[in-house]
Design a protein around this motif. Structure first.
Motif, PDB file in Angstrom:
ATOM      1  N   UNK A  53      31.980  -4.520   3.717  1.00 26.42           N
ATOM      2  CA  UNK A  53      31.117  -5.700   3.233  1.00 26.42           C
ATOM      3  C   UNK A  53      29.604  -5.007   2.806  1.00 26.42           C
ATOM      4  N   UNK A  54      29.197  -4.403   4.049  1.00 27.22           N
ATOM      5  CA  UNK A  54      28.112  -3.722   3.887  1.00 27.22           C
ATOM      6  C   UNK A  54      27.856  -2.571   2.076  1.00 27.22           C
ATOM      7  N   UNK A  55      28.780  -2.443   2.111  1.00 27.69           N
ATOM      8  CA  UNK A  55      28.494  -2.037   0.598  1.00 27.69           C
ATOM      9  C   UNK A  55      28.711  -2.632  -0.340  1.00 27.69           C
ATOM     10  N   UNK A  56      29.133  -2.968  -0.221  1.00 30.65           N
ATOM     11  CA  UNK A  56      29.332  -4.688  -1.328  1.00 30.65           C
ATOM     12  C   UNK A  56      28.371  -5.129  -1.985  1.00 30.65           C
ATOM     13  N   UNK A  57      27.479  -5.366  -0.522  1.00 33.82           N
ATOM     14  CA  UNK A  57      26.242  -5.640  -0.685  1.00 33.82           C
ATOM     15  C   UNK A  57      25.173  -4.600  -1.276  1.00 33.82           C
ATOM     16  N   UNK A  58      24.890  -3.484  -0.987  1.00 33.98           N
ATOM     17  CA  UNK A  58      24.281  -2.497  -1.716  1.00 33.98           C
ATOM     18  C   UNK A  58      24.584  -2.627  -3.255  1.00 33.98           C
ATOM     19  N   UNK A  59      25.981  -2.650  -3.385  1.00 36.64           N
ATOM     20  CA  UNK A  59      26.200  -2.487  -4.698  1.00 36.64           C
ATOM     21  C   UNK A  59      26.072  -3.447  -5.867  1.00 36.64           C
ATOM     22  N   UNK A  60      26.223  -5.108  -4.962  1.00 37.44           N
ATOM     23  CA  UNK A  60      25.592  -5.788  -5.939  1.00 37.44           C
ATOM     24  C   UNK A  60      24.630  -5.577  -6.868  1.00 37.44           C
ATOM     25  N   UNK A  61      24.760  -6.098  -7.985  1.00 34.22           N
ATOM     26  CA  UNK A  61      23.618  -6.090  -9.065  1.00 34.22           C
ATOM     27  C   UNK A  61      23.601  -4.711  -9.834  1.00 34.22           C
ATOM     28  N   UNK A  62      24.179  -3.495  -9.123  1.00 30.31           N
ATOM     29  CA  UNK A  62      23.260  -2.514  -9.457  1.00 30.31           C
ATOM     30  C   UNK A  62      24.331  -1.746 -10.332  1.00 30.31           C
ATOM     31  N   UNK A  63      23.483  -0.658 -12.209  1.00 33.56           N
ATOM     32  CA  UNK A  63      24.653  -0.540 -12.807  1.00 33.56           C
ATOM     33  C   UNK A  63      25.474   0.364 -12.248  1.00 33.56           C
ATOM     34  N   UNK A  64      26.523   0.481 -13.309  1.00 32.79           N
ATOM     35  CA  UNK A  64      27.697   0.773 -13.028  1.00 32.79           C
ATOM     36  C   UNK A  64      28.233   2.657 -12.556  1.00 32.79           C
ATOM     37  N   UNK A  65      27.139   3.372 -13.263  1.00 32.29           N
ATOM     38  CA  UNK A  65      26.888   4.105 -12.749  1.00 32.29           C
ATOM     39  C   UNK A  65      25.694   4.844 -11.623  1.00 32.29           C
ATOM     40  N   UNK A  66      25.053   3.767 -10.768  1.00 33.52           N
ATOM     41  CA  UNK A  66      24.508   4.200  -9.926  1.00 33.52           C
ATOM     42  C   UNK A  66      24.892   4.736  -8.348  1.00 33.52           C
ATOM     43  N   UNK A  67      24.765   5.100  -7.646  1.00 27.82           N
ATOM     44  CA  UNK A  67      25.195   5.667  -6.292  1.00 27.82           C
ATOM     45  C   UNK A  67      24.721   5.004  -5.205  1.00 27.82           C
ATOM     46  N   UNK A  68      26.197   4.967  -4.433  1.00 29.42           N
ATOM     47  CA  UNK A  68      25.743   4.107  -3.600  1.00 29.42           C
ATOM     48  C   UNK A  68      25.793   4.951  -1.845  1.00 29.42           C
ATOM     49  N   UNK A  69      24.588   5.063  -1.291  1.00 28.26           N
ATOM     50  CA  UNK A  69      24.243   6.120  -0.116  1.00 28.26           C
ATOM     51  C   UNK A  69      24.398   5.097   0.970  1.00 28.26           C
ATOM     52  N   UNK A  70      25.320   5.743   2.258  1.00 25.55           N
ATOM     53  CA  UNK A  70      24.540   5.175   3.627  1.00 25.55           C
ATOM     54  C   UNK A  70      25.291   6.496   4.806  1.00 25.55           C
ATOM     55  N   UNK A  71      25.132   5.787   6.038  1.00 28.82           N
ATOM     56  CA  UNK A  71      24.825   6.545   6.909  1.00 28.82           C
ATOM     57  C   UNK A  71      25.305   5.768   8.250  1.00 28.82           C
TER      58      UNK A  71
END
Length: 545
Positions: free
Chosen positions: A98-116
């Motif tokens: 869920x947190x990854x989906x929230x972080x990805x919302x609205x980002x360009x298709x090529x944007x990286x998602x980083x988390x820890x």
């Protein structure tokens, strides 16, 4: 009373209970500072005559004053960057996705998602590349386990890094593979993470400087006045790391003192150049990895893991190379800081340090072992004889106690996270957070060292309670111990004349507080070089001035 002469306008801090950590003068009620240094500490009647009419008086309203706290090992830049990433600590698999989906919302298709922060104990199993790829909407994704020694990458991230079924395991790391197909599962251990990390677009210098400023400001709000980060890997080069810190901290920026440790891959650059230093910023030790982490089962053990019988961990830096790096650093008159969690890694580190000292004797090199989580009585005695400094993270106790017996079994647990045993053997011990692995708050570490519990008060009687420290012993880890580890006990660690006027005011005396409440202590004022660096609560106006 202790004093070191007078001169200049200065600041007089009064109406307070000062815990100096100076054995000769352990308490005071007033402190005079001039030109960044302490002039006198003692009773008001003793200190006031030295102050002069022009001195600025700061009434601390009966608060307790401690020496400024010193976090002896962390990743301040990485911590600052993590504040803008999804926090996956203690999250279930559903919460992580869920947190990854929230972080990805609205980002360009090529944007990286980083988390820890994920942990398979909370998830129920290791996460997979397809799960996180779907949550990220097909974007490249890299999520670090809480320890930072294991990560999961999505399919697109693996592809961009060039990791395929044919990719060999790198030296010092492994790529987890499906036992049937041989395809990478997305789980990368130790040096195997680097290929994906290198594919992530580098942040701008401005973004990195902003991350350091944000993290440094938080450190000041927690009473931390000095830090010892290892951030060269995150910055990219040693020169860039120095530039970032020079432009982010110091008297013209965020007033935090920094001793920057240097990752061993930059050793040549470090030794070939004369680097400017002052009381705000200098270079410190050379950081070398001997192994990985206990939670990830990559810490190097003499015997196999109890819950993974075919596995003894990973020697990230092979012993021969470890000895070469230590010898080179030692002969250059520098300090090493060896990441060593498992007992085999500690033994290897001691072998390298003892061999270097025998070949090129040096007076008081104070080499450091970081973490020292799995020890034996024999290793503790060797550490004392070698006069190494143990740099420990007490908050690990609260995070790890549930699964440590499964990893190690009863016999090895007897000398795990053995901070009191180290002190009793005569080993010098420094305290730190290892942020972003653990929260930056030093009072969490002090609480864990005293109670041997997590922040929820578990286990009720503390884990391996024989290893508890007293509140003052725990405080000394983050003051005198950290200063000693940095060869800075002449200027930091206690409130004595001639030392930096770095201090923190808190509402309660930790030596008299109920131990479970230590985690709840929040500073109200932080002073660096005799000047207010951060203020909150009743002293908010001082910060505004």
């Amino acid at each position: 009373m202790a004093n070191a002469g007078a001169g200049g306008r200065g600041s007089l801090f009064l109406n307070c209970d000062i815990i100096t950590l100076d054995a000769r003068h352990p308490r005071g009620e007033a402190l005079l500072a001039r030109e960044g240094r302490i002039v006198a500490v003692g009773s008001l009647n003793e200190v006031l005559p030295l102050a002069g009419a022009e001195v600025e008086r700061i009434d601390l309203g009966g608060h307790v004053v401690l020496p400024g706290l010193f976090d002896s090992h962390l990743h301040l830049l990485a911590y600052g960057l993590s504040l803008n990433e999804p926090n996956l600590a203690r999250a279930s698999l559903g919460e992580v996705l869920s947190r990854i989906r929230s972080a990805a919302a609205g980002l360009p298709p090529s944007a990286w998602i980083l988390g820890r922060g994920w942990d398979e104990a909370s998830l129920g199993s290791l996460p997979g590349k397809d799960q996180i790829e779907e949550a990220a909407g097909g974007r490249p994704c890299l999520l670090y386990r809480t320890c930072g020694h294991v990560a999961v990458a999505g399919r697109r991230a693996l592809r961009q890094a060039g990791i395929t079924p044919a990719s060999p395991d790198p030296a010092g790391g492994t790529i987890d593979r499906d036992p049937v197909t041989g395809d990478p599962t997305g789980i990368l251990r130790e040096t195997a993470i680097q290929a994906v990390a290198d594919a992530v677009p580098a942040p701008s210098t401005a973004d990195l400087e902003s991350a350091v400023r944000r993290a440094a400001g938080e450190a000041l709000s927690l009473g931390i006045t000095s830090v010892r980060p290892e951030d060269v890997r995150t910055a990219g080069t040693l020169e860039r790391a120095c530039s970032i810190y020079r432009n982010a901290v110091g008297p013209r920026h965020v007033p935090l003192r920094v001793v920057l440790d240097v990752f061993h891959l930059a050793l040549g650059e470090f030794l070939a150049t004369t680097w400017p230093s002052d009381e705000w910023f200098r270079l410190g030790a050379v950081k070398i990895f001997a192994d990985g982490s206990l939670g990830a089962r990559t810490a190097a053990l003499s015997d196999p893991y109890r819950d993974d019988p075919g596995n003894r961990g990973i020697q990230v830096t092979p012993l021969r190379e470890l000895k070469r790096l230590v010898m080179m650093t030692h002969r250059a008159g520098r300090q090493v800081a060896i990441h060593a969690i498992g007992d085999l890694a500690v033994a290897n580190a001691l072998d390298a340090i003892e061999e270097a000292q025998w070949a090129a004797p040096r007076r008081d090199p104070r080499h450091r072992l970081l973490h020292c989580q799995v020890l034996t009585s024999a290793l503790i005695r060797r550490m004392a004889r070698a006069e190494v400094v143990a740099d420990v993270q007490p908050a690990f106790v609260g995070s790890d106690y549930r699964w440590v017996p499964d990893r190690l079994g009863l016999r090895r647990t007897r000398h795990a996270y053995a901070w009191r045993s180290l002190l009793e053997a005569g080993v010098r011990v420094a305290g730190s957070s290892d942020a972003p692995v653990e929260p930056l708050n030093p009072f969490y570490g002090i609480h864990a060292a005293v109670t041997r519990q997590d922040r929820e008060g578990l286990p009720p009687r503390g884990w391996r309670s024989r290893e508890r420290l007293s509140p003052l012993e725990a405080l000394q880890l983050y003051t005198l111990g950290a200063a000693y580890a940095a060869h800075e006990e002449d200027r930091k660690g206690s409130l004595e004349p001639g030392k930096f006027a770095d201090m923190v005011a808190i509402p309660v005396d930790p030596s008299r507080a109920d131990p479970p409440s230590l985690k709840d202590i929040r500073p109200v004022l932080t002073v660096v070089g005799g000047k207010v660096a951060w203020a909150g609560g009743p002293f908010q106006g001082l910060a505004e001035n």
